[in-house]
Every structure is written in C-alpha cells, then in structure tokens.
Design an enzyme around this catalytic site. Structure first.
Site, PDB file in Angstrom:
ATOM      1  N   SER A  89      -7.600  -3.588  -4.854  1.00  0.00           N
ATOM      2  CA  SER A  89      -7.799  -2.717  -3.694  1.00  0.00           C
ATOM      3  C   SER A  89      -9.267  -2.641  -3.304  1.00  0.00           C
ATOM      4  O   SER A  89      -9.587  -2.438  -2.135  1.00  0.00           O
ATOM      5  CB  SER A  89      -7.337  -1.301  -3.996  1.00  0.00           C
ATOM      6  OG  SER A  89      -6.011  -1.285  -4.435  1.00  0.00           O
TER       7      SER A  89
ATOM      8  N   HIS B 242      -3.843  -8.363  -0.313  1.00  0.00           N
ATOM      9  CA  HIS B 242      -3.785  -6.919  -0.519  1.00  0.00           C
ATOM     10  C   HIS B 242      -2.518  -6.361   0.104  1.00  0.00           C
ATOM     11  O   HIS B 242      -2.437  -6.164   1.324  1.00  0.00           O
ATOM     12  CB  HIS B 242      -5.041  -6.255   0.073  1.00  0.00           C
ATOM     13  CG  HIS B 242      -5.143  -4.807  -0.249  1.00  0.00           C
ATOM     14  ND1 HIS B 242      -5.629  -3.866   0.627  1.00  0.00           N
ATOM     15  CD2 HIS B 242      -4.794  -4.119  -1.366  1.00  0.00           C
ATOM     16  CE1 HIS B 242      -5.584  -2.671   0.058  1.00  0.00           C
ATOM     17  NE2 HIS B 242      -5.078  -2.805  -1.147  1.00  0.00           N
TER      18      HIS B 242
ATOM     19  N   GLU C   5      -3.211  -7.520   3.903  1.00  0.00           N
ATOM     20  CA  GLU C   5      -4.581  -7.937   4.211  1.00  0.00           C
ATOM     21  C   GLU C   5      -4.851  -9.228   3.449  1.00  0.00           C
ATOM     22  O   GLU C   5      -4.703  -9.267   2.219  1.00  0.00           O
ATOM     23  CB  GLU C   5      -5.583  -6.864   3.785  1.00  0.00           C
ATOM     24  CG  GLU C   5      -5.762  -5.749   4.803  1.00  0.00           C
ATOM     25  CD  GLU C   5      -6.767  -4.703   4.331  1.00  0.00           C
ATOM     26  OE1 GLU C   5      -7.745  -4.459   5.044  1.00  0.00           O
ATOM     27  OE2 GLU C   5      -6.561  -4.114   3.253  1.00  0.00           O
TER      28      GLU C   5
ATOM     29  N   ASN D  94      -8.750   0.311   3.750  1.00  0.00           N
ATOM     30  CA  ASN D  94      -9.180   1.381   2.845  1.00  0.00           C
ATOM     31  C   ASN D  94     -10.621   1.793   3.106  1.00  0.00           C
ATOM     32  O   ASN D  94     -11.000   2.938   2.858  1.00  0.00           O
ATOM     33  CB  ASN D  94      -9.003   0.951   1.382  1.00  0.00           C
ATOM     34  CG  ASN D  94      -7.549   1.067   0.947  1.00  0.00           C
ATOM     35  OD1 ASN D  94      -6.726   1.668   1.647  1.00  0.00           O
ATOM     36  ND2 ASN D  94      -7.211   0.495  -0.186  1.00  0.00           N
TER      37      ASN D  94
END
Ligand code: COA
Ligand code: NAD
Length: 695
Positions: free
Chosen positions: A408, A429, A441, A479
C-alpha cells in the site's frame, strides 16, 4: 470511405446493415444512412419485408455519446425512428450482442423484433444522467406494461432475451447465425401475410398506482440525489394519458432538461474517462505477456481476495502461505468467497467445484511457483519481509515472470532494486475486498518494462478491474490523496465539527460513506499503524488525531469489534457520544474553543484538500493526467459518480473560486494549506484540469 449503412436484397427480403464500429453508435452518418436505406427498401418493388441488423459484435450500442452537448444535426434519431415505424412494409429488427439506448429505440421503431441468445436489451440512459430520448419511454410501456418499463428506464439494467420475450419486448429468440435466423423469421412473417405493426398504434399502458409508488420508494433508497431516474419514470407514466405524439413531446422536453444538468456532464465524463484511462502511449502497441497461471503470496485479507478474483475469471492460482494451517485457512476463505459468488449467481456450482479442486493449489514451498506467469505478493506490510519474499521469487520464478507487489505504501523501487530482475517488478495495488472492488492501481517503478505494464493492464481487463497507472510515492494516487483529505477532516474535528456531521455532509454530497464510517469499516488499527509508521518523520506542527489513538487503545477497532466511531448492531452504526467526549478532551488539551461548521463548509474544505493534493499528484507525474485521479477516486473511494471525479468537480465549480478558498484557508492555517502550483498555473492561464487530459 465505406458506407456505415448499406441496403441489399435477397429474394423478397431487403437487408439494412449498420456497420459503424466499434459499437455501431448512431452517429449523424448512420442516421442519414438508415433513412436512405429505408428509401431504397420502399422503392424496391421486389422487396416485401426488411431486416435491420448490425455488423460486428452487437446490434447498436446507442446514440453517439460524443455528439452529446453539440448542436444536433438533422435527421434526429426520433425522426429516423418515426420514419422506420411509418414504413408501409414490415421491418424486422434482428438483435445480437447488445441493443442499448438508442439501439433498443431503433428496434422499438421496427415492427417485429428477434434477438439472439445472450443479447443485452436495455435503456441505460440514466447511467449517463439522461432519459431515453427517441421514444423509449413511450414505446416500451406499450409493449411491456407500465411496471416493467418503469423498472427498465429507471435502473438502466439490461434484460435478457428470455426476459424480453416474457414481457413482450421482443417476439422471438433465434438460434444459430443472425442473418439466417432473421431471414427465416422474415419468411415466416411473409407466409403469414404479417403487416407493418407500429408500436405507436398499440394501446396505451394502463396506469398502475401501486407500481408507481413502489418504484418511487425504491428510487428514494437506490438513486438518492439523482435526477434522471425519476424523470424517466415520469416520462413513462405520461404514456398512460397521452397518444404517442404527445408522449414523445413530454419525453423530449424531459430529455432536454436532463441534457442541461451537471449530473449528465459528470456521468458522461465518468463513462469516457473509464475507457480512456487505459490509453497510455507507453504501452500503445506493446504486446502483453500471456498470463494463465498466477501465484499469490500470502492468503490473508488481500491474498485470499486476489486469489478469488483470479479464480472467478478462470485463471489457475498457486497460493503460498507460511504454514499448513495458514494455507488451509486461506483455502477456506477463498471457498467462502466463491460460495458467495455462487449464491449471487455470478458463478455456477460446477465452476466453483473446478476452481477449488483443480485451479487452486496451496503450498508452503516457493518451488511451487516455478511455472507461474505472474506473481502477486500480499504478505505483511514490512520492507524486510517483502524483500525476503522477492529474493525467493527471484530464485524460483521462470525468466519473464511478472513479479508484482500489493504493497500500500512501501517503495517499490527499493523492492525492485533488491533483486536481479527489476524490469519485471510492478505494483498491483488491489483494494479490499479484492474480488469486489473495481480499482487496480498499476504502480510503474523506475525500471518496470513497458511489456510488464502492458501485462498488468491486460490482467486488469481479465479480472474485470479498472486499471489506473500510478507512479511510486507514499500512497500512490489514491491513498496519498486520501491521507490529505482525511487530515483536513481531522482538522475540522479538532476545530469543532463532529465526525458524524462530517460523514453526514459527505453522504449528502453523494459519497457512498463518510470518512469516519469508512475508517470503521477498514479497521481503526490501519490508521493507527500508519500514524506509528509516520511518527518519526512527522512535523511537530501536524495535527495528530489523538482521539483516534484513544479509540485504538480502547480496543474499539471499528465494525469488526462492534465499536469504533460508531456503535454497531449489524452493519449500520449509530453515533457514540463517548467519541464526542474523547474529542472534547482533545480540544481542551489543545486549548481550542470549538466553533460550528455547516455542511457546505465541510464539503468545501474536504473537497479543496482533495483537489489540491490531487493537483500535486498530477504535477509530480504520479498520475499522468487529471482523468487518472478521477477514475481512481470514482472506482476505489466511493466518489459520487454523477460528479465525475474530483478534477471534473473542480472544473465545474471553477478553479478560480477553489483557489480563492484554499488561499483563505491558508491564512488561518498556513501549515496545512498551500495552494498547489498546478492549480495556480491553471487559474493564471484560465484553463481547466480537463485541458490536460487531451492527447
Ligand atoms: N457512443 C460513442 N462511443 C461509444 C459508445 C457510444 N454510445 N459506446 C461505446 N463507445 C466507444 C467507447 O468509448 C470505446 O471507445 P475506445 O475504444 O476509443 O475506448 C469503444 O466504443 C468500445 O466501447 P467499450 O465499452 O470498451 O466496449 P464493450 O464491448 O466493453 O461494451 C457497450 C460495448 C455498447 C456495451 C458499451 O460501450 C456501453 O455500455 N456503451 C454505452 C451504452 C449506452 O449507454 N448507450 C446509451 C446511449 S443513448
Ligand atoms: P494480512 O495480515 O491479512 O495477510 C498477510 C498474510 O501474509 C498472512 O496470512 C500471513 O500469514 C502471510 N505471510 C506473511 N509472510 C509470509 C511469507 N513470507 N510467505 C507467505 N505468506 C506470508 O494482510 P493484508 O491486509 O492481506 O495485507 C497484505 C498486503 O496488502 C500488505 O502489503 C498491505 O499493505 C496490502 N494491502 C492491504 C489492504 C487492506 O485493505 N487490507 C489494501 C491494499 C493493500
């Protein structure tokens, strides 16, 4: 140039063929072509019946969406359809693949309808913020009755040929080859002496007060804040009281109103950007490596979900865990996920059994990965653990295998540099639950080979995911932006807003959930551990949500423990006054006198933080275009689709006023708020984010 619509005759049958790849959209040239083909058919004395059909993989995918918002060009689609319907000789629509939107409306203008197995028949205009604009709301209920038509136009969900036959939308289901089937149907109709049979001459649908009330109460739940589904229902209901001509006028009026809404603009932006997101110069013409066998390392939350996603799409999976017990647990989780898919009708029992008994292998030794084409690592988020795993992959995997990490936050360049084949390393991801969430991602590291990126995009397609290219940074696109707007929310909490007010303001704006409800769903341990990780490098002026740390220490980890910000009995939480008390203590400790926030201010600050950080993400090349940010937030973070994504939203608000907001916030809190350089440049040049999407 080849003609998009052709006419030819075979015996007594005229064949009107639409060929305007990729989806036979009803462009201006196609509309002109249909009218001339009809003229040719009418003048052809040897032809007694016509078949309209599409070349390629479907009948017609709809009106040409690229023409929306531009001045209309004659003939309009409603006129073309009226023209078909008015033909004195019978016309059959022969449907295959899909007949959607304007495509189904063309079919409804024909006198008879035949569909091949598997055809999707639907009026998806509401998914674009519109309603059917070429008779769909008037002709459908004359065939199906009011309730079914209201359901179709307001949900946008296509129906199957079986369903369409049962409700009267079509007359026959074919088998075999499309044109041969259609000719056989035409011959039958000729033998019966079947006349032209316009839907407009059929009786009006009967009013159905119960169905009207039921659909309104459903829309209040499922289409909150959306304008077009109700407009579509009202247009269908008008069919009960009007003849076709007046009903069409009502439909047109409502269609025009919808065309002017920001929701239509946002939804169409979402439609096209989701398709453009995979158009990347770096992989144009680059052949992906074939992927049939996938390895997954780690069978926890993410690994089990990723394995499920791969099995659901027919890939074979070898999953590696640390010991036999963990491997058995992973197998159980996957079995449970597949059982749920069977229950929802997404997978047959036989396919589930094959997936578990043949396609899935679990193992403890990395040697089981010697022939996989691609591996996805999903072990603990710890650089030293990841490097050990990659060293093993480097040892056992065949040359050319793609080596992916689901990290992450960790630096993928560092992982890649630790092995002998950095060109094969890429970030994949996934989002939790990985077999459900659409977003993937694709994190391209410094040395990732274009073929590896192309393979990642091809895998996403196989898995039914929306892939977005991201560069390496802390948090990638999603994120990283999330941590910024979350921080803005925490600053509002410290200043006086409650988490529950913030969640309510954002669900009113259209988010599926507010940030604090999301935190409860993900688990408050995730945020706590992230804060721990960042503690060493944190600026002392930064706001730390000490109340969130307190919740963690109280063992209130969110939904999984029954308490977090909210108290849970089932999945719906109720606000907990204890949380307000913890926050009040934090404010008192910081010497802050709370002030009130209204919903509009909450949204302004939250969105300003999101767009400002997104502008930096684009400027730094982490996202190559604003549309990559839009797709990320739409498919992975519950951003309201009808607002098109944060960059589209910002363009529609006006970048100048957004910048003025940020400058104002910066005066009171200069530590947190800095206008992004890209935003300032765009305002100075009087440009939009969308102007950077071109090319
Ligand atoms: N008008 C213009 N372009 C369209 C289009 C339309 N109605 N429908 C699809 N396209 C384009 C897509 O943008 C894509 O372009 P690209 O290759 O440059 O990216 C291309 O056609 C293929 O579409 P795609 O969605 O990738 O193909 P698919 O086979 O997965 O799905 C459809 C085909 C028709 C089911 C799907 O495109 C769709 O749902 N289209 C919209 C249908 C609709 O809402 N119609 C109502 C309009 S009135
Ligand atoms: P998890 O703790 O649920 O699962 C990790 C699994 O890896 C455990 O089952 C563990 O036994 C196994 N494991 C650890 N070391 C191993 C090794 N050397 N060999 C084989 N198996 C090993 O963690 P998770 O939530 O699934 O997260 C995994 C990765 O995915 C992390 O990098 C995380 O940052 C990332 N991620 C998590 C989420 C999320 O929402 N949980 C979302 C996106 C990405």
């Amino acid at each position: 140039m080849t003609q998009p619509v052709t006419y030819e005759r075979d015996g007594r049958i005229g064949l009107i063929r639409i060929d305007n790849g990729p989806v036979n959209a009803l462009s201006h040239a196609v509309r002109i072509g249909i009218v001339s083909a009809l003229d040719a058919f009418e003048q052809d004395a040897a032809a007694d019946i016509a078949i309209v059909h599409g070349a390629g993989r479907l009948f017609i995918g709809g009106a040409d969406i690229t023409e929306f918002g531009k001045p209309p060009q004659d003939p309009w689609l409603p006129e073309v359809i009226d023209r078909i319907e008015a033909c004195p000789k019978p016309v059959i629509a022969a449907l295959h693949g899909a007949a959607l939107g304007g495509g189904l409306e063309v079919a409804l203008g024909c006198h008879y309808r035949l569909a091949m197995p598997g055809t999707k028949l639907g009026l998806p205009e509401v998914t674009l913020g519109l309603i059917p604009g070429a008779g769909g709301t008037q002709r459908t209920p004359r065939l199906t009755g009011l309730a079914k038509a209201m359901e179709m136009v307001s949900s946008g969900t296509p129906v199957s040929p079986e369903d369409a036959l049962a409700c009267g939308l079509i007359d026959r289901i074919g088998a075999g080859a499309l044109v041969a089937e259609a000719k056989a149907y035409a011959t039958d109709l000729l033998e019966q002496g079947a006349p032209a049979r316009p839907v407009s001459a059929m009786p009006r649908p009967a009013p159905d007060a119960e169905a009207s009330a039921a659909i309104r109460s459903r829309l209040a739940r499922t289409a909150k804040g959306l304008v077009s589904p109700l407009a579509a229902v009202e247009a269908v209901e008008a069919a009960c009281d009007t003849d076709l001509r007046d009903g069409l006028a009502i439909e047109r009026q409502k269609f025009r109103e919808m065309m002017e809404t920001p929701q239509r603009e946002g939804l169409i932006h979402a439609f096209f950007t989701e398709r453009r997101v995979a158009h990347l110069p770096e992989i144009a013409g680059v052949a992906p490596r074939p992927v049939a066998r996938v390895g997954v390392i780690g069978g926890g939350t993410m690994g089990a979900g990723i394995a499920t996603a791969a099995l659901l799409r027919g890939l074979s999976v070898t999953l590696i865990e640390r010991d036999a017990a963990a491997a058995a647990k992973a197998r159980d989780t996957i079995g449970g996920n597949l059982a749920a898919a069977v229950k929802r009708g997404k997978l047959s029992e036989a396919m589930r059994d094959t997936a578990l008994s043949q396609a899935l292998t679990t193992a403890i030794s990395y040697d089981a990965l010697s022939d996989v084409d691609l591996v996805i690592e999903a072990v603990f988020e710890d650089m030293s653990v990841k490097k050990k795993v990659f060293a093993e992959l480097d040892r056992v995997c065949k040359p050319g295998a793609v080596l992916a990490t689901n990290t992450s936050y960790l630096d993928i360049n560092e992982i890649a540099a630790s092995i002998s084949r950095p060109q094969d390393v890429v970030g994949l991801h996934f989002f939790s639950p990985a077999h459900v969430m659409k977003l993937l991602e694709v994190v391209v590291a410094d040395k990732t080979a274009p073929e590896v990126t192309a393979t990642a995009f091809a895998l996403a397609k196989t898995l039914g995911k929306v892939a977005v290219r991201a560069g390496v940074c802390d948090g990638f696109i999603g994120n990283r932006i999330l941590s910024h707007y979350r921080a803005a929310a925490d600053r509002m909490v410290l200043a006086g807003a409650s988490p529950f007010q913030i969640d309510a303001a954002l669900t009113d704006f259209g988010f599926a959930m507010g940030p604090y409800a999301v935190a409860d769903l993900a688990g408050l341990d995730i945020g706590f551990l992230t804060r721990q990780r960042k503690a060493a490098t944190r600026d002392p002026q930064d706001v730390v949500p000490v109340w969130a740390d307190a919740l963690y220490h109280l063992g209130r980890l969110g939904q999984k423990t029954g308490r977090g910000y909210y108290i849970y009995e089932g999945r719906q939480g109720t606000p907990d006054p204890e949380v307000d008390r913890l926050i009040a203590e934090a404010r008192a400790d910081a010497g802050i006198t709370p002030r009130s926030f209204d919903k509009a201010e909450i949204v302004r600050r939250y969105m300003a933080a999101m767009v400002n950080e997104a502008a930096r993400v684009v400027d730094e090349g982490i996202a190559q275009r604003p549309l990559d940010v839009d797709v990320t937030l739409l498919s992975g973070y519950g951003f309201p689709r009808h607002r098109g994504g944060p960059m589209k939203w910002a363009d529609m608000q006006g970048l100048e006023s957004l910048l003025a907001d940020i400058e104002g916030f910066a005066q009171e809190d200069p530590f947190f708020w800095h206008p992004a350089p890209l935003l300032m440049r765009l305002v100075a040049q009087n440009r939009t984010f969308d102007s950077l999407n071109a090319g």
